[in-house]
Design an enzyme around this catalytic site. Structure first.
Site, mmCIF file in Angstrom:
data_model
loop_
_atom_site.group_PDB
_atom_site.id
_atom_site.type_symbol
_atom_site.label_atom_id
_atom_site.label_comp_id
_atom_site.label_asym_id
_atom_site.label_seq_id
_atom_site.Cartn_x
_atom_site.Cartn_y
_atom_site.Cartn_z
ATOM 1 N N GLU A 94 0.831 -1.202 0.000
ATOM 2 C CA GLU A 94 0.000 0.000 0.000
ATOM 3 C C GLU A 94 0.863 1.249 0.000
ATOM 4 O O GLU A 94 1.964 1.266 0.559
ATOM 5 C CB GLU A 94 -0.916 -0.013 1.234
ATOM 6 C CG GLU A 94 -1.945 -1.136 1.135
ATOM 7 C CD GLU A 94 -2.823 -1.299 2.369
ATOM 8 O OE1 GLU A 94 -3.935 -1.837 2.208
ATOM 9 O OE2 GLU A 94 -2.429 -0.907 3.469
ATOM 10 N N CYS A 118 6.729 -4.585 15.947
ATOM 11 C CA CYS A 118 6.209 -3.527 16.806
ATOM 12 C C CYS A 118 4.760 -3.871 17.176
ATOM 13 O O CYS A 118 3.932 -4.110 16.296
ATOM 14 C CB CYS A 118 6.269 -2.181 16.083
ATOM 15 S SG CYS A 118 7.930 -1.783 15.532
#
Ligand code: SAH
Length: 346
Positions: A94, A118
């Site tokens: 994206e 993360c």
């Protein structure tokens, strides 16, 4: 036959020139093809009208021109555009166009998925599938530039490598893409308008400094206390803050560039005075800017944006220590285009 052909955009200008010489043609034809590929955005060899018909056929026999397709484009209420981009092997990444009153910023991906973990980032849930090639990074920029011209009547002004992936774990390809984006034979954009954002890979930050890159650096810090940072960004156990700090000192000594830190303040995680003090200690060795990013929830409730009192404390303490603070509002939240929300959901 098809699969043995090489993507011509994997070749440097020098290699293109050598190819033409090896074929008994003139060296400068390499430059012409380079320009067709990187400046004029040719998708077909037959469009390269200043190359002889025979040579175009030779190119056809040896190479393909892979290019991305914008598979789906979504527009947010605030004008942000998100592209789901299909790569030549069918994988999707994206990229986002973020318009403000004066600028059009492209946020581009550097990897399919991400190998970092993360806890607050949606992209981390997609395992890293592969690195993007330079042309795939470049094409995202071209696609966003076209959309900026079409919808906002102006060319792209800035690029941030803050999409999917960790750019410094695909350093060579990111560098090659930026070379094409900035070279006059490519898009001719100023490197000063490009920011590469990293979770902090110390060795590669030093390499960037040694390579004397001209673009900017942003570090996704989120905490300057090892224990806290490791709990939300587990790779910090491998690249602890002391190593990151040392690499940044090296970067600053060589480049004299301000360092930008991206930082989200979460309730009960990094919203105490101690957290701000650690941040001030961490970044005071060089002119620094702290970008406080609004948290974009990724649906499990473990992380909550801290209240405004905590943000105000960050702002006043940082400013009192001469550290520039900006507060970044989310853009494109309604279409999952905001920071940390890129996860190929639609
Ligand atoms: N891997 C690189 C590039 C990704 S940039 C890096 O970490 O810098 C994406 C930015 O959005 C990073 O600063 C990241 O920490 C931040 N981010 C990730 N998830 C987020 C979320 N849910 N809300 C707000 N920011 C987030």
């Amino acid at each position: 036959m098809e699969t043995t052909k090489k993507d011509i955009r994997a070749l440097s200008k020098e290699q293109l020139r050598e190819f033409f010489v090896a074929q008994g043609d003139k060296e400068f034809r390499g430059n012409q093809v380079y320009e067709w590929l990187w400046n004029k955005g040719a998708h077909k060899f037959e469009d390269m009208t200043n190359i002889s018909k025979d040579m175009r056929q030779v190119l056809e026999d040896y190479f393909v021109i892979n290019h991305i397709e914008v598979d789906q484009m979504q527009r947010s209420n605030d004008g942000t555009i998100k592209n789901a981009v299909r790569l030549h092997d069918g994988l999707i990444v994206e990229s986002v166009l973020i318009p403000t009153s004066r600028r059009s910023t492209a946020c581009v991906s550097s990897q399919v998925g991400c190998s970092l973990d993360c806890k607050f980032c949606a992209t981390s849930r997609l395992k890293r599938m592969r690195n993007l090639n330079p042309d795939e990074i470049f094409d995202q920029v071209v696609a966003i530039d076209k959309e900026s011209r079409l919808y906002f009547n102006r060319p792209l002004s800035n690029i941030v490598f803050m999409g999917m992936g960790e750019p410094l774990m695909n350093y060579n390809n990111v560098l090659k893409a930026i070379e094409k984006i900035t070279s006059p034979e490519g898009l001719g954009m100023s490197p000063k308008r490009i920011i590469v954002s990293t979770s902090g890979v110390p060795k590669m930050i030093k390499k960037m400094a040694d390579d004397e890159v001209k673009f900017g650096l942003a570090v996704s810090l989120h905490s300057a206390i090892d224990e806290v940072r490791t709990s939300i960004m587990p790779f910090n156990a491998t690249f602890p803050l002391a190593d990151l700090r040392e690499a940044l000192e090296y970067w600053y000594a060589k480049t004299k560039n301000t360092i930008t830190y991206e930082y989200v303040v979460w309730d009960g995680i990094n919203d105490s005075r101690k957290d701000v003090e650690a941040l001030i200690q961490f970044c005071k060795f060089a002119p620094s800017k702290v970008n406080l990013i609004e948290y974009n929830p990724i649906d499990d409730g473990q992380f909550q944006q801290a209240d405004s009192a905590a943000l105000d404390m960050y702002i006043s303490m940082l400013e009192a220590n001469n550290i520039t603070v900006t507060v970044r509002r989310s853009r494109g939240k309604d279409i999952d285009a905001a920071c940390g929300q890129l996860a190929n959901k639609s």
